[in-house]
Design an enzyme around this catalytic site. Structure first.
Site, mmCIF file in Angstrom:
data_model
loop_
_atom_site.group_PDB
_atom_site.id
_atom_site.type_symbol
_atom_site.label_atom_id
_atom_site.label_comp_id
_atom_site.label_asym_id
_atom_site.label_seq_id
_atom_site.Cartn_x
_atom_site.Cartn_y
_atom_site.Cartn_z
ATOM 1 N N SER A 8 47.721 -63.131 4.221
ATOM 2 C CA SER A 8 49.066 -63.501 3.648
ATOM 3 C C SER A 8 50.210 -62.955 3.964
ATOM 4 C CB SER A 8 48.983 -63.504 1.996
ATOM 5 O OG SER A 8 50.286 -63.352 1.609
ATOM 6 N N HIS A 33 48.102 -67.522 5.617
ATOM 7 C CA HIS A 33 48.313 -67.853 4.118
ATOM 8 C C HIS A 33 50.080 -67.585 3.880
ATOM 9 C CE1 HIS A 33 47.326 -68.845 -0.151
ATOM 10 N NE2 HIS A 33 48.522 -67.807 -0.266
ATOM 11 N N ASP A 35 53.202 -67.484 1.271
ATOM 12 C CA ASP A 35 53.440 -67.664 -0.082
ATOM 13 C C ASP A 35 54.948 -68.168 -0.559
ATOM 14 O OD1 ASP A 35 50.796 -66.967 -1.579
ATOM 15 O OD2 ASP A 35 51.146 -65.087 -0.485
ATOM 16 N N MET A 37 57.767 -68.749 -3.326
ATOM 17 C CA MET A 37 58.151 -68.549 -4.681
ATOM 18 C C MET A 37 59.350 -68.812 -5.005
ATOM 19 S SD MET A 37 56.014 -65.006 -5.081
ATOM 20 C CE MET A 37 54.382 -64.626 -4.426
ATOM 21 N N HIS A 66 51.294 -72.099 0.187
ATOM 22 C CA HIS A 66 50.872 -72.092 -1.233
ATOM 23 C C HIS A 66 52.068 -71.973 -2.100
ATOM 24 C CE1 HIS A 66 49.068 -69.210 -4.678
ATOM 25 N NE2 HIS A 66 49.367 -70.480 -5.216
ATOM 26 N N MET A 68 54.169 -71.807 -5.197
ATOM 27 C CA MET A 68 54.467 -71.232 -6.484
ATOM 28 C C MET A 68 55.771 -71.413 -6.902
ATOM 29 S SD MET A 68 52.381 -67.929 -5.866
ATOM 30 C CE MET A 68 52.757 -67.865 -4.012
ATOM 31 N N MET A 137 43.243 -68.600 -8.480
ATOM 32 C CA MET A 137 43.875 -67.437 -8.315
ATOM 33 C C MET A 137 43.120 -66.284 -9.191
ATOM 34 S SD MET A 137 46.779 -68.036 -6.998
ATOM 35 C CE MET A 137 47.278 -66.209 -6.959
ATOM 36 N N ASP A 175 42.637 -66.214 -4.336
ATOM 37 C CA ASP A 175 43.829 -65.482 -3.786
ATOM 38 C C ASP A 175 44.301 -64.411 -4.608
ATOM 39 O OD1 ASP A 175 46.277 -64.857 -2.854
ATOM 40 O OD2 ASP A 175 47.274 -66.973 -3.213
ATOM 41 N N GLY A 197 46.287 -59.900 1.098
ATOM 42 C CA GLY A 197 47.858 -59.586 1.661
ATOM 43 C C GLY A 197 47.845 -58.240 1.960
HETATM 44 C C1 DX5 Z 1 50.277 -63.610 -5.196
HETATM 45 C C2 DX5 Z 1 49.975 -64.853 -3.911
HETATM 46 C C3 DX5 Z 1 49.005 -63.924 -2.998
HETATM 47 C C4 DX5 Z 1 49.324 -62.706 -2.497
HETATM 48 C C5 DX5 Z 1 48.221 -61.921 -2.346
HETATM 49 O O1 DX5 Z 1 50.950 -64.600 -5.935
HETATM 50 O O2 DX5 Z 1 49.697 -65.933 -4.224
HETATM 51 O O3 DX5 Z 1 48.798 -65.049 -1.891
HETATM 52 O O4 DX5 Z 1 49.971 -62.470 -1.436
HETATM 53 O O5 DX5 Z 1 48.526 -60.521 -2.164
HETATM 54 P P1 DX5 Z 1 47.307 -59.278 -2.346
HETATM 55 O O6 DX5 Z 1 46.051 -59.567 -1.474
HETATM 56 O O7 DX5 Z 1 48.025 -58.157 -1.901
HETATM 57 O O8 DX5 Z 1 46.917 -59.488 -3.827
HETATM 58 ZN ZN ZN Z 2 48.819 -67.044 -2.330
#
Ligand code: DX5
Ligand code: ZN
Length: 222
Positions: A8, A33, A35, A37, A66, A68, A137, A175, A197
């Site tokens: 990620s 991946h 993210d 937001m 992804h 969010m 999640m 994730d 990530g």
């Molecule tokens: C969190 C994201 C993840 C995040 C995971 O809301 O959707 O994709 O990057 O990060 P780690 O692996 O650091 O938990």
């Molecule tokens: Zn994610």
């Protein structure tokens, strides 16, 4: 069935994003991946379609976007156009998941639906057959570097059983909080795509970290 790790970019260095993505691609990653937001669905802001479009020019990885964000229906077209291969939306973020899934399918990209840790699998009952992926999640969405929520593991096991009956080509992605130890747990439970990530991009050697997590996950996979 194979298991793979999707790094990620949330924990990458945004000042040299292209280089970091190329580095991870050369290390053997297959999926990236991404993210997105919006500070409404989650308390953080990241990137939009312009960044996906720029990365598309420097990488041939499968882009796993992804979302969010609230009302994701407003943006799925822009992300598909920018170069997404998979678009995942949260069931908690839309009032009309069936309509939205059809819309994403019409854009010729794979469609995923994400569930927050406390959202029951039953919410997927009447949409599961339509999906290419379910994202469970394993942290509350919004930030990288959080602790893996172990109580999601039985949900992975249950979903794996349901999918083998009704939609075996649908993949389970997990994730949040994935490292060598939790990758083993998630893989054993039946997850096939493990997002990582911080454990990759914040490591001193991201390529080695990616390989170590992948090896651990593959050892557990049957
Ligand atoms: C969190 C994201 C993840 C995040 C995971 O809301 O959707 O994709 O990057 O990060 P780690 O692996 O650091 O938990
Ligand atoms: Zn994610």
């Amino acid at each position: 069935m194979t298991v793979t790790v999707a790094p990620s970019i949330l924990s990458a260095n945004f000042a040299k994003l292209g280089e970091e993505v190329r580095m991870i691609e050369e290390a053997g990653a297959e999926i990236l991946h991404i993210d997105v937001m919006d500070r409404h669905f989650v308390p953080n802001i990241t990137i939009g379609p312009a960044v996906v479009e720029s990365l598309r020019k420097v990488s041939s990885l499968e882009f796993d976007v992804h979302l969010m964000i609230e009302n994701p229906e407003r943006y799925v077209e822009a992300f598909a156009k920018a170069g997404a291969d998979n678009i995942t939306v949260h069931i908690e973020a839309t009032k009309h998941i069936h309509r939205l899934v059809q819309k994403i399918k019409s854009l010729d990209v794979n469609v995923g639906v994400a569930l927050n840790p406390a959202t029951p699998l039953e919410f997927l009952t009447y949409i599961l057959q339509e999906l290419d992926m379910v994202l469970l999640m394993t942290v509350n969405p919004g930030f990288g570097g959080q602790k893996f929520i172990q109580t999601v593991l039985p949900k992975v096991v249950a979903l794996s059983g349901i999918l083998s009956e009704i939609n075996p080509r649908c993949k389970i992605e997990v994730d949040g909080g994935i490292n060598i130890d939790t990758a083993r747990l998630a893989s054993r439970a039946g997850a096939e795509i493990l997002v990582a990530g911080a454990a990759v991009f914040a490591a001193s050697d991201p390529c080695k970290a990616l390989c170590d997590i992948l090896l651990a996950a593959r050892e557990e996979h049957n």
